[in-house]
Design a protein around this motif. Structure first.
Motif, PDB file in Angstrom:
ATOM      1  N   ASP A 101      -9.828   1.278  -2.712  1.00  0.00           N
ATOM      2  CA  ASP A 101      -8.949   2.524  -2.744  1.00  0.00           C
ATOM      3  C   ASP A 101      -7.649   2.376  -2.849  1.00  0.00           C
ATOM      4  OD1 ASP A 101     -11.568   3.858  -2.386  1.00  0.00           O
ATOM      5  OD2 ASP A 101     -11.195   4.067  -0.223  1.00  0.00           O
ATOM      6  N   ALA A 102      -7.060   1.386  -2.171  1.00  0.00           N
ATOM      7  CA  ALA A 102      -5.577   1.032  -2.316  1.00  0.00           C
ATOM      8  C   ALA A 102      -5.187   0.752  -3.802  1.00  0.00           C
ATOM      9  CB  ALA A 102      -5.355  -0.123  -1.356  1.00  0.00           C
ATOM     10  N   SER A 103      -6.118  -0.157  -4.346  1.00  0.00           N
ATOM     11  CA  SER A 103      -6.077  -0.503  -5.634  1.00  0.00           C
ATOM     12  C   SER A 103      -5.788   0.594  -6.949  1.00  0.00           C
ATOM     13  CB  SER A 103      -6.887  -1.608  -6.241  1.00  0.00           C
ATOM     14  OG  SER A 103      -7.988  -1.088  -6.491  1.00  0.00           O
ATOM     15  N   LYS A 104      -6.790   1.538  -6.442  1.00  0.00           N
ATOM     16  CA  LYS A 104      -6.740   2.962  -7.217  1.00  0.00           C
ATOM     17  C   LYS A 104      -5.653   3.582  -7.220  1.00  0.00           C
ATOM     18  CE  LYS A 104     -11.686   3.421  -7.459  1.00  0.00           C
ATOM     19  NZ  LYS A 104     -12.826   4.350  -7.222  1.00  0.00           N
ATOM     20  N   LYS A 105      -5.130   3.935  -5.928  1.00  0.00           N
ATOM     21  CA  LYS A 105      -3.995   4.776  -5.345  1.00  0.00           C
ATOM     22  C   LYS A 105      -2.654   3.740  -6.111  1.00  0.00           C
ATOM     23  CE  LYS A 105      -5.633   7.079  -1.454  1.00  0.00           C
ATOM     24  NZ  LYS A 105      -5.484   7.051   0.078  1.00  0.00           N
ATOM     25  N   LEU A 106      -2.492   2.690  -5.957  1.00  0.00           N
ATOM     26  CA  LEU A 106      -1.170   2.138  -6.543  1.00  0.00           C
ATOM     27  C   LEU A 106      -1.385   2.098  -8.079  1.00  0.00           C
ATOM     28  CD1 LEU A 106      -1.294  -1.312  -4.184  1.00  0.00           C
ATOM     29  CD2 LEU A 106       0.532   0.321  -4.342  1.00  0.00           C
ATOM     30  N   GLY A 107      -2.414   1.943  -8.726  1.00  0.00           N
ATOM     31  CA  GLY A 107      -2.400   2.138 -10.130  1.00  0.00           C
ATOM     32  C   GLY A 107      -2.135   3.478 -10.620  1.00  0.00           C
ATOM     33  N   LYS A 108      -2.589   4.592  -9.791  1.00  0.00           N
ATOM     34  CA  LYS A 108      -2.147   6.237 -10.251  1.00  0.00           C
ATOM     35  C   LYS A 108      -0.875   6.089  -9.938  1.00  0.00           C
ATOM     36  CE  LYS A 108      -6.441   8.424  -9.731  1.00  0.00           C
ATOM     37  NZ  LYS A 108      -7.201   9.641  -9.121  1.00  0.00           N
ATOM     38  N   LYS A 109      -0.032   5.539  -8.869  1.00  0.00           N
ATOM     39  CA  LYS A 109       1.271   5.953  -8.601  1.00  0.00           C
ATOM     40  C   LYS A 109       2.238   5.505  -9.496  1.00  0.00           C
ATOM     41  CE  LYS A 109       4.960   6.612  -5.948  1.00  0.00           C
ATOM     42  NZ  LYS A 109       5.791   7.811  -6.193  1.00  0.00           N
ATOM     43  N   PHE A 110       1.832   4.144  -9.703  1.00  0.00           N
ATOM     44  CA  PHE A 110       2.902   3.526 -10.583  1.00  0.00           C
ATOM     45  C   PHE A 110       2.400   3.393 -12.140  1.00  0.00           C
ATOM     46  CE2 PHE A 110       3.265   1.516  -6.377  1.00  0.00           C
ATOM     47  CZ  PHE A 110       4.651   1.975  -6.269  1.00  0.00           C
ATOM     48  N   LYS A 169      -9.291 -15.171  -0.143  1.00  0.00           N
ATOM     49  CA  LYS A 169      -8.965 -13.834   0.404  1.00  0.00           C
ATOM     50  C   LYS A 169      -8.816 -12.844  -0.588  1.00  0.00           C
ATOM     51  CE  LYS A 169      -7.722 -14.985   5.095  1.00  0.00           C
ATOM     52  NZ  LYS A 169      -6.485 -14.750   6.019  1.00  0.00           N
ATOM     53  N   GLU A 170      -9.334 -11.711  -0.377  1.00  0.00           N
ATOM     54  CA  GLU A 170      -9.006 -10.745  -1.402  1.00  0.00           C
ATOM     55  C   GLU A 170      -7.629 -10.236  -1.444  1.00  0.00           C
ATOM     56  OE1 GLU A 170     -12.071  -7.801  -0.760  1.00  0.00           O
ATOM     57  OE2 GLU A 170     -13.515  -8.762  -2.528  1.00  0.00           O
ATOM     58  N   GLN A 171      -7.173  -9.860  -2.426  1.00  0.00           N
ATOM     59  CA  GLN A 171      -5.769  -9.221  -2.670  1.00  0.00           C
ATOM     60  C   GLN A 171      -5.652  -8.274  -3.844  1.00  0.00           C
ATOM     61  OE1 GLN A 171      -3.597 -13.036  -3.362  1.00  0.00           O
ATOM     62  NE2 GLN A 171      -3.853 -12.681  -5.532  1.00  0.00           N
ATOM     63  N   ILE A 172      -4.550  -7.736  -4.032  1.00  0.00           N
ATOM     64  CA  ILE A 172      -4.574  -6.547  -4.947  1.00  0.00           C
ATOM     65  C   ILE A 172      -3.541  -7.134  -6.111  1.00  0.00           C
ATOM     66  CG2 ILE A 172      -3.689  -4.137  -5.678  1.00  0.00           C
ATOM     67  CD1 ILE A 172      -4.817  -3.247  -2.825  1.00  0.00           C
ATOM     68  N   ASP A 173      -3.850  -7.077  -7.039  1.00  0.00           N
ATOM     69  CA  ASP A 173      -2.883  -7.537  -8.326  1.00  0.00           C
ATOM     70  C   ASP A 173      -2.568  -6.206  -9.162  1.00  0.00           C
ATOM     71  OD1 ASP A 173      -3.112  -9.987  -7.564  1.00  0.00           O
ATOM     72  OD2 ASP A 173      -4.106 -10.756  -9.450  1.00  0.00           O
ATOM     73  N   VAL A 174      -1.224  -5.934  -9.173  1.00  0.00           N
ATOM     74  CA  VAL A 174      -1.017  -4.907  -9.854  1.00  0.00           C
ATOM     75  C   VAL A 174       0.040  -5.325 -10.913  1.00  0.00           C
ATOM     76  CG1 VAL A 174       0.632  -2.720  -9.609  1.00  0.00           C
ATOM     77  CG2 VAL A 174      -0.744  -3.455  -7.754  1.00  0.00           C
ATOM     78  N   GLN A 175      -0.034  -4.852 -12.297  1.00  0.00           N
ATOM     79  CA  GLN A 175       0.803  -5.269 -13.385  1.00  0.00           C
ATOM     80  C   GLN A 175       2.139  -4.581 -13.339  1.00  0.00           C
ATOM     81  OE1 GLN A 175      -1.540  -4.263 -16.985  1.00  0.00           O
ATOM     82  NE2 GLN A 175      -3.233  -5.267 -16.255  1.00  0.00           N
ATOM     83  N   GLY A 176       3.096  -5.298 -13.466  1.00  0.00           N
ATOM     84  CA  GLY A 176       4.326  -5.016 -13.643  1.00  0.00           C
ATOM     85  C   GLY A 176       5.021  -5.374 -12.088  1.00  0.00           C
ATOM     86  N   ASP A 177       6.480  -5.022 -12.479  1.00  0.00           N
ATOM     87  CA  ASP A 177       7.454  -5.115 -11.121  1.00  0.00           C
ATOM     88  C   ASP A 177       7.512  -3.899 -10.416  1.00  0.00           C
ATOM     89  OD1 ASP A 177       9.061  -5.979  -9.391  1.00  0.00           O
ATOM     90  OD2 ASP A 177      10.672  -6.337 -10.301  1.00  0.00           O
ATOM     91  N   ILE A 178       6.510  -3.845  -9.256  1.00  0.00           N
ATOM     92  CA  ILE A 178       6.647  -2.480  -8.450  1.00  0.00           C
ATOM     93  C   ILE A 178       7.131  -2.722  -7.180  1.00  0.00           C
ATOM     94  CG2 ILE A 178       4.779  -1.468  -9.748  1.00  0.00           C
ATOM     95  CD1 ILE A 178       3.119  -1.940  -6.983  1.00  0.00           C
TER      96      ILE A 178
END
Length: 194
Positions: A131-140, A153-162
């Motif tokens: 859920d957190a990755s979806k929200k981060l992707g939508k917001k940015f 360990k699982e982590q969230i990778d977000v493309q770009g410098d946020i």
């Protein structure tokens, strides 16, 4: 003229854990290895077996007093109970204090101009990572996914410098995550976000 060949070293392996006998104390369960070591290699651990079980009881009593428990069964109160919860034993008997939950944000640069922002530790605050990755992707307005990191360990990778807005977004979206528990990795050092 033939040179004398050195004799190969003979290694005694533990019949319980399979490690060399001198490394049993670092193995998965040293207590199970002790009877085998007592019979087959008493010279390797003379301080453990020389005095019999009496020394082991004394060592245990000393450890308990260090944590705040007397050998008579009395506890040192609520403070010692919380200390016991914070202490974690590592292999070899070393003690590690319990870590506080924290969110770590790291910017990784790829190909000199593209970067990925990695968010670790949100699950420690009860946040579902998908859920957190979806929200981060939508917001940015970018791609975000849950991946396994180098420590499995699982982590969230977000493309770009946020990294400029991610702290405010995390604290607003998930109020259980305090700003004091969010850290950045900058030049290999952990820096507080607040």
């Amino acid at each position: 003229m033939a040179a004398d060949k050195p004799e190969p070293v003979k290694v005694l392996y533990c019949g319980v854990c399979g490690l060399p006998a001198e490394y049993c104390e670092f193995g998965p369960d040293f207590e199970k290895c002790k009877p085998w070591l007592r019979d087959h290699a008493p010279d390797l651990y003379p301080d453990l077996f020389a005095g019999g079980e009496g020394k082991e009881v004394e060592k245990t009593a000393e450890k308990l007093q260090g944590v705040g428990i007397s050998s008579k069964g009395n506890t040192g109160g609520e403070a010692s109970a919380s200390k016991q919860e914070e202490v974690k034993r590592l292999p070899g008997g070393k003690i590690k204090k319990k870590e506080r939950p924290e969110v770590v944000i790291e910017k990784i640069v790829r190909n000199k101009r593209k970067c990925v922002t990695v968010v670790k530790g949100l699950e420690l605050f009860g946040v579902k990572l998908s859920d957190a990755s979806k929200k981060l992707g939508k917001k940015f307005a970018t791609g975000a996914s849950v991946v396994k990191g180098p420590t499995d360990k699982e982590q969230i990778d977000v493309q770009g410098d946020i990294s400029y807005d991610v702290v405010e977004f995390i604290t607003d979206t998930w109020p259980d995550v305090p700003e004091s528990a969010i850290f950045f990795i900058e030049d290999g050092k952990k820096v507080a976000a607040a």
